[in-house]
Design a protein around this motif. Structure first.
Motif, PDB file in Angstrom:
ATOM      1  N   ARG A 258       0.708  -0.939   0.137  1.00 23.78           N
ATOM      2  CA  ARG A 258      -0.073  -0.271   0.180  1.00 23.78           C
ATOM      3  C   ARG A 258       0.862   1.274  -0.031  1.00 23.78           C
ATOM      4  O   ARG A 258       0.360   2.370   0.049  1.00 23.78           O
ATOM      5  CB  ARG A 258      -0.974  -0.104   1.314  1.00 23.78           C
ATOM      6  CG  ARG A 258      -1.991  -1.207   1.296  1.00 23.78           C
ATOM      7  CD  ARG A 258      -2.912  -1.013   2.428  1.00 23.78           C
ATOM      8  NE  ARG A 258      -3.572   0.099   2.217  1.00 23.78           N
ATOM      9  CZ  ARG A 258      -4.893   0.196   1.742  1.00 23.78           C
ATOM     10  NH1 ARG A 258      -5.130  -1.140   0.941  1.00 23.78           N
ATOM     11  NH2 ARG A 258      -5.629   1.201   1.458  1.00 23.78           N
ATOM     12  N   LYS A 259       2.248   1.043  -0.444  1.00 20.66           N
ATOM     13  CA  LYS A 259       2.932   2.333  -0.097  1.00 20.66           C
ATOM     14  C   LYS A 259       4.225   2.208  -1.399  1.00 20.66           C
ATOM     15  O   LYS A 259       4.687   0.857  -1.625  1.00 20.66           O
ATOM     16  CB  LYS A 259       3.894   2.285   0.986  1.00 20.66           C
ATOM     17  CG  LYS A 259       4.837   3.453   1.313  1.00 20.66           C
ATOM     18  CD  LYS A 259       5.341   3.871   2.664  1.00 20.66           C
ATOM     19  CE  LYS A 259       6.197   2.638   2.950  1.00 20.66           C
ATOM     20  NZ  LYS A 259       6.717   2.539   4.315  1.00 20.66           N
TER      21      LYS A 259
ATOM     22  N   GLU B  71       7.586   4.199  -2.593  1.00 18.30           N
ATOM     23  CA  GLU B  71       8.678   5.308  -2.606  1.00 18.30           C
ATOM     24  C   GLU B  71       9.390   5.377  -3.579  1.00 18.30           C
ATOM     25  O   GLU B  71       9.896   4.847  -4.348  1.00 18.30           O
ATOM     26  CB  GLU B  71       9.385   4.682  -1.287  1.00 18.30           C
ATOM     27  CG  GLU B  71       8.725   4.675  -0.047  1.00 18.30           C
ATOM     28  CD  GLU B  71       9.776   3.870   0.918  1.00 18.30           C
ATOM     29  OE1 GLU B  71      10.933   3.611   0.516  1.00 18.30           O
ATOM     30  OE2 GLU B  71       9.434   3.912   2.207  1.00 18.30           O
TER      31      GLU B  71
ATOM     32  N   LEU C  14      -3.743   4.125  -1.936  1.00 17.57           N
ATOM     33  CA  LEU C  14      -2.216   3.934  -2.165  1.00 17.57           C
ATOM     34  C   LEU C  14      -1.446   5.418  -1.861  1.00 17.57           C
ATOM     35  O   LEU C  14      -1.722   6.344  -2.106  1.00 17.57           O
ATOM     36  CB  LEU C  14      -2.054   3.601  -3.507  1.00 17.57           C
ATOM     37  CG  LEU C  14      -0.668   3.919  -4.047  1.00 17.57           C
ATOM     38  CD1 LEU C  14      -0.041   2.647  -3.436  1.00 17.57           C
ATOM     39  CD2 LEU C  14      -0.531   3.675  -5.639  1.00 17.57           C
ATOM     40  N   ALA C  15      -0.372   5.103  -1.046  1.00 15.57           N
ATOM     41  CA  ALA C  15       0.468   6.258  -0.551  1.00 15.57           C
ATOM     42  C   ALA C  15       1.640   6.103  -1.546  1.00 15.57           C
ATOM     43  O   ALA C  15       2.555   5.136  -1.416  1.00 15.57           O
ATOM     44  CB  ALA C  15       0.859   5.940   1.076  1.00 15.57           C
ATOM     45  N   ILE C  16       1.986   7.379  -2.018  1.00 13.81           N
ATOM     46  CA  ILE C  16       3.301   7.460  -2.606  1.00 13.81           C
ATOM     47  C   ILE C  16       4.106   8.479  -2.331  1.00 13.81           C
ATOM     48  O   ILE C  16       3.603   9.521  -1.695  1.00 13.81           O
ATOM     49  CB  ILE C  16       2.726   7.988  -4.329  1.00 13.81           C
ATOM     50  CG1 ILE C  16       1.853   6.967  -5.085  1.00 13.81           C
ATOM     51  CG2 ILE C  16       4.033   8.268  -4.869  1.00 13.81           C
ATOM     52  CD1 ILE C  16       1.563   7.175  -6.327  1.00 13.81           C
ATOM     53  N   LEU C  17       5.385   8.124  -1.705  1.00 14.27           N
ATOM     54  CA  LEU C  17       6.100   9.198  -1.004  1.00 14.27           C
ATOM     55  C   LEU C  17       7.113   9.280  -2.218  1.00 14.27           C
ATOM     56  O   LEU C  17       8.121   8.821  -2.661  1.00 14.27           O
ATOM     57  CB  LEU C  17       6.837   8.560   0.094  1.00 14.27           C
ATOM     58  CG  LEU C  17       5.846   8.139   1.109  1.00 14.27           C
ATOM     59  CD1 LEU C  17       6.668   7.275   2.173  1.00 14.27           C
ATOM     60  CD2 LEU C  17       5.063   8.972   1.705  1.00 14.27           C
TER      61      LEU C  17
ATOM     62  N   ASP D  37       8.657  -0.513  -4.208  1.00 14.19           N
ATOM     63  CA  ASP D  37       7.304  -1.237  -3.863  1.00 14.19           C
ATOM     64  C   ASP D  37       7.634  -2.121  -3.060  1.00 14.19           C
ATOM     65  O   ASP D  37       8.516  -2.603  -2.446  1.00 14.19           O
ATOM     66  CB  ASP D  37       6.664  -1.234  -5.041  1.00 14.19           C
ATOM     67  CG  ASP D  37       7.135  -2.835  -5.549  1.00 14.19           C
ATOM     68  OD1 ASP D  37       7.254  -3.673  -4.871  1.00 14.19           O
ATOM     69  OD2 ASP D  37       7.323  -2.784  -6.899  1.00 14.19           O
ATOM     70  N   TYR D  38       6.299  -2.401  -2.142  1.00 13.81           N
ATOM     71  CA  TYR D  38       6.234  -3.480  -1.280  1.00 13.81           C
ATOM     72  C   TYR D  38       5.226  -4.384  -1.637  1.00 13.81           C
ATOM     73  O   TYR D  38       4.271  -4.973  -0.514  1.00 13.81           O
ATOM     74  CB  TYR D  38       6.016  -2.515   0.312  1.00 13.81           C
ATOM     75  CG  TYR D  38       7.085  -1.745   0.578  1.00 13.81           C
ATOM     76  CD1 TYR D  38       8.040  -2.265   1.305  1.00 13.81           C
ATOM     77  CD2 TYR D  38       7.034  -0.582   0.232  1.00 13.81           C
ATOM     78  CE1 TYR D  38       9.162  -1.516   1.995  1.00 13.81           C
ATOM     79  CE2 TYR D  38       8.010   0.447   0.808  1.00 13.81           C
ATOM     80  CZ  TYR D  38       8.923  -0.253   1.297  1.00 13.81           C
ATOM     81  OH  TYR D  38      10.112   0.494   1.847  1.00 13.81           O
TER      82      TYR D  38
ATOM     83  N   LYS E 231       4.195  13.679   0.348  1.00 12.16           N
ATOM     84  CA  LYS E 231       3.250  12.441   0.494  1.00 12.16           C
ATOM     85  C   LYS E 231       2.190  12.855  -0.573  1.00 12.16           C
ATOM     86  O   LYS E 231       1.476  13.814  -0.441  1.00 12.16           O
ATOM     87  CB  LYS E 231       2.610  12.096   1.657  1.00 12.16           C
ATOM     88  CG  LYS E 231       1.793  10.951   1.938  1.00 12.16           C
ATOM     89  CD  LYS E 231       1.445  10.675   3.306  1.00 12.16           C
ATOM     90  CE  LYS E 231       0.262   9.590   3.401  1.00 12.16           C
ATOM     91  NZ  LYS E 231      -0.022   9.225   4.737  1.00 12.16           N
TER      92      LYS E 231
ATOM     93  N   PHE F 149      -1.318  11.183  -1.752  1.00 12.84           N
ATOM     94  CA  PHE F 149      -2.463  10.255  -1.252  1.00 12.84           C
ATOM     95  C   PHE F 149      -3.755  10.932  -1.472  1.00 12.84           C
ATOM     96  O   PHE F 149      -4.170  12.018  -1.406  1.00 12.84           O
ATOM     97  CB  PHE F 149      -2.256  10.131   0.285  1.00 12.84           C
ATOM     98  CG  PHE F 149      -2.889   9.117   1.043  1.00 12.84           C
ATOM     99  CD1 PHE F 149      -3.062   7.883   0.801  1.00 12.84           C
ATOM    100  CD2 PHE F 149      -4.479   9.751   1.573  1.00 12.84           C
ATOM    101  CE1 PHE F 149      -3.888   6.743   1.190  1.00 12.84           C
ATOM    102  CE2 PHE F 149      -5.339   8.573   1.991  1.00 12.84           C
ATOM    103  CZ  PHE F 149      -5.092   7.374   2.013  1.00 12.84           C
TER     104      PHE F 149
END
Length: 596
Positions: A60-61, A63, A195-198, A76-77, A203, A205
């Protein structure tokens, strides 16, 4: 004559093919000045893979980091690429999981080709996969493997880490535009709620999805609260504003479809049916949709796009279910929001009244329109147009220029198959805050509208690109502003759909007997004068001073055009009011401050 025999036939490796024919994989190369330039497509292809993981319920994140030297890092995760196949997955064409519908149902990327293209077009490419406590990495330079290894112990969470730097030998002296990157990332966030994009510690979102997108675009201009609907395959949001025309933001599997397609036309039809069903009326489509602002996104297993650019969806089988879902959702929204229903009904009634007034003006201009339709004055048309079966129609461009001298240079240099020219007599009328009927009372603007083919609907636009080509002086800039005011006032969807451009032409020619260099800025001129011995410098005061022989290179393959971009449509009226409305103390102060 060149000899043509068996030795003329070449077989390229997939790597050589990508580097030699990069346009087939990432579109144009470019230098970063255009939203669709290749360096942004490289970022998109890597981020798309991370988005695919999120869509499938993993991670869900994301970077993302961009360094000053152009290096991009994406982490990504998700599940991580299977370790034993990492090297092949990022370098071998036709290797990947995107061909397996059970693993990736709604793939955003280029069917498993994108990562290989990024690898091949990067001077440095480094991929690491973390999976079940183990890891694997592969390092490449210009697509050639330099290092590959695996390890059995890792404290990192599952996912994929990719780092690359676009190859300067291919892209030249490119420069990333921060706004272009952020625009893409915000689209990702809107299309993937939760989805969180850093990005460089910023951030990005969205929890509301397309509702947030539309709220950001229209701001306080909305006439009623935004209607929002979302399920697994379809999401849409809509409201109405006081602006002219229809404005849509449409997407397929995360891809922005600037030219719409079957999903957008089905959405428009569904809105009309839902409104008529609720009000138990038979309102005309143009009255219901005038002033609408909508966003629609669909997810399809096998999207079929028209043309290489993926700007228009062609799937015909999706129409029925999209129309029905939109119809039901719109009727339900109006039933649950009686205040919005009353405001929409008032808007439709007003649109009916304005349409009848406009039809009266059109009737008065009918005889003139018949004469003009036979031959539009000041238009030098081309052979192929947008929408033609011949693919060259996708390359069709109309240049809007000023005066006979500039037009003469362009006419002699243009490609008669794909490049048309419309010549203005001088400065067009300032159309700020004027009703649409005023177009019919202005012969020049009316002729231009008819030449573009957008009187009834911008969907019938005859050219893929509208390029404003004016002199690089105060008068030229003023004409440019007047034209942009006209398009933003009445046809803002042309700008939203990326059809509007500004032509850049050289300000100086620096040459001696051996070398000629064209310069687009004072800095380029200074550099050229230093590097070319005994140089003669010519300042081009207008387009007409450039000979047809020289002009050809400025509107040919290396043509420099700057897209007209909008941060948000909500700022249009405020911007037009400030620059094109009545003189105010604030505008006078701005002019004095920026005059030099």
């Amino acid at each position: 004559m060149t000899k043509y025999d068996e030795n003329s036939i070449k077989t390229l490796s997939s790597l050589d093919h990508i580097r030699l024919r990069s346009g087939m994989y990432v579109g144009r190369l470019g230098d970063g000045s255009n939203f669709e330039d290749g360096i942004y497509i490289l970022i998109k292809e890597i981020v798309d893979n991370a988005i695919d993981e999120f869509i499938m319920g993993h991670g869900r994140k994301i970077e993302i980091k961009r360094d000053d030297d152009g290096t991009i890092t994406v982490r990504d995760y998700g599940r991580g690429i299977p370790l034993g196949k990492l090297k092949d997955a990022v370098s071998q064409i036709n290797t990947g999981a995107k061909y397996n519908d059970e693993v990736f149902q709604f793939s955003v990327g280029l069917n498993g080709v994108g990562t290989k293209a990024v690898n091949a077009l990067s001077e440095h490419f480094h991929a690491v996969s973390f999976r079940d406590g183990a890891w694997a990495e592969a390092i490449f330079a210009a697509g050639v493997l330099k290092k590959h290894r695996q390890g059995k112990k890792s404290s990192q969470k599952d996912g994929t880490w990719v780092q690359f730097r676009p190859d300067h030998s291919l892209f030249g002296e490119y420069q990333f535009n921060e706004e272009f990157i952020l625009q893409r990332l915000w689209n990702y966030a809107y299309l993937n709620a939760g989805l969180a994009i850093l990005y460089n510690k910023q951030k990005i979102f969205s929890n509301g999805g397309l509702k947030d997108l539309l709220a950001n675009e229209v701001g306080d201009a909305e006439l009623y609260g935004i209607a929002h609907y979302r399920d697994e395959r379809l999401e849409f949001a809509l409201t109405h504003t006081s602006n002219y025309g229809e404005t849509y933001f449409s997407f397929v599997n995360g891809q922005f479809t600037a030219d719409g397609g079957t999903h957008q036309s089905a959405f428009r039809e569904g809105v009309l049916k839902g409104v008529n069903e609720f009000f138990k009326k038979n309102y005309a489509g143009e009255d219901v949709r005038e002033g609408i602002a909508g966003a629609v996104a669909v997810r399809l297993k096998e999207p079929q796009f028209e043309g290489q650019t993926k700007n228009k969806l062609g799937n015909s089988d999706i129409r029925g279910w999209i129309v029905n879902q939109v119809r039901e959702a719109v009727a339900d929204f109006l039933f649950r929001n009686q205040g919005a229903a009353k405001k929409l009904e008032a808007k439709i009634t007003q649109n009916e009244k304005l349409r009848k007034e406009l039809n009266t003006v059109r009737k008065e201009s009918r005889e003139a329109a018949k004469r003009i339709s036979l031959k539009i004055p000041k238009l030098k048309d081309c052979k192929f147009h947008r929408g033609d079966r011949d693919k060259r129609g996708e390359e069709s461009t109309i240049f809007i220029t000023e005066g006979d001298s500039a037009t003469g240079s362009m006419v002699g240099a243009r490609d008669v198959y794909t490049q048309a020219i419309f010549s203005l007599r001088g400065k067009p009328q300032n159309m700020y805050a004027k009703k649409r009927g005023e177009i019919y009372r202005n012969e020049e603007l009316y002729n231009m509208m008819m030449a573009l083919g957008i009187e009834e609907d911008v969907a019938t636009l005859r050219y893929q690109r509208i390029v404003i080509a004016t002199d690089a002086d105060h008068d030229g800039f003023h004409i440019r502003n007047l034209l942009l005011t006209f398009f933003l006032q009445y046809f803002e969807e042309l700008v939203v759909a990326n059809h509007m451009y500004i032509l850049e032409t050289p300000l100086f020619r620096v040459r001696n007997k051996k070398e000629t260099r064209y310069c687009y800025s004072e800095a380029e001129r200074a550099r050229a004068v230093q590097e070319i011995r005994g140089a003669e410098v010519t300042r081009f005061k207008g387009l007409g001073e450039i000979s047809p022989r020289e002009f050809g290179q400025f509107i040919g393959e290396d043509m420099r055009i700057v897209p007209v971009n909008l941060k948000t449509i909500k700022d249009i009226q405020e911007t037009l009011t400030f620059f094109m409305g009545k003189n105010t103390p604030e505008r006078r102060a701005f002019i004095m401050e920026n005059l030099i």
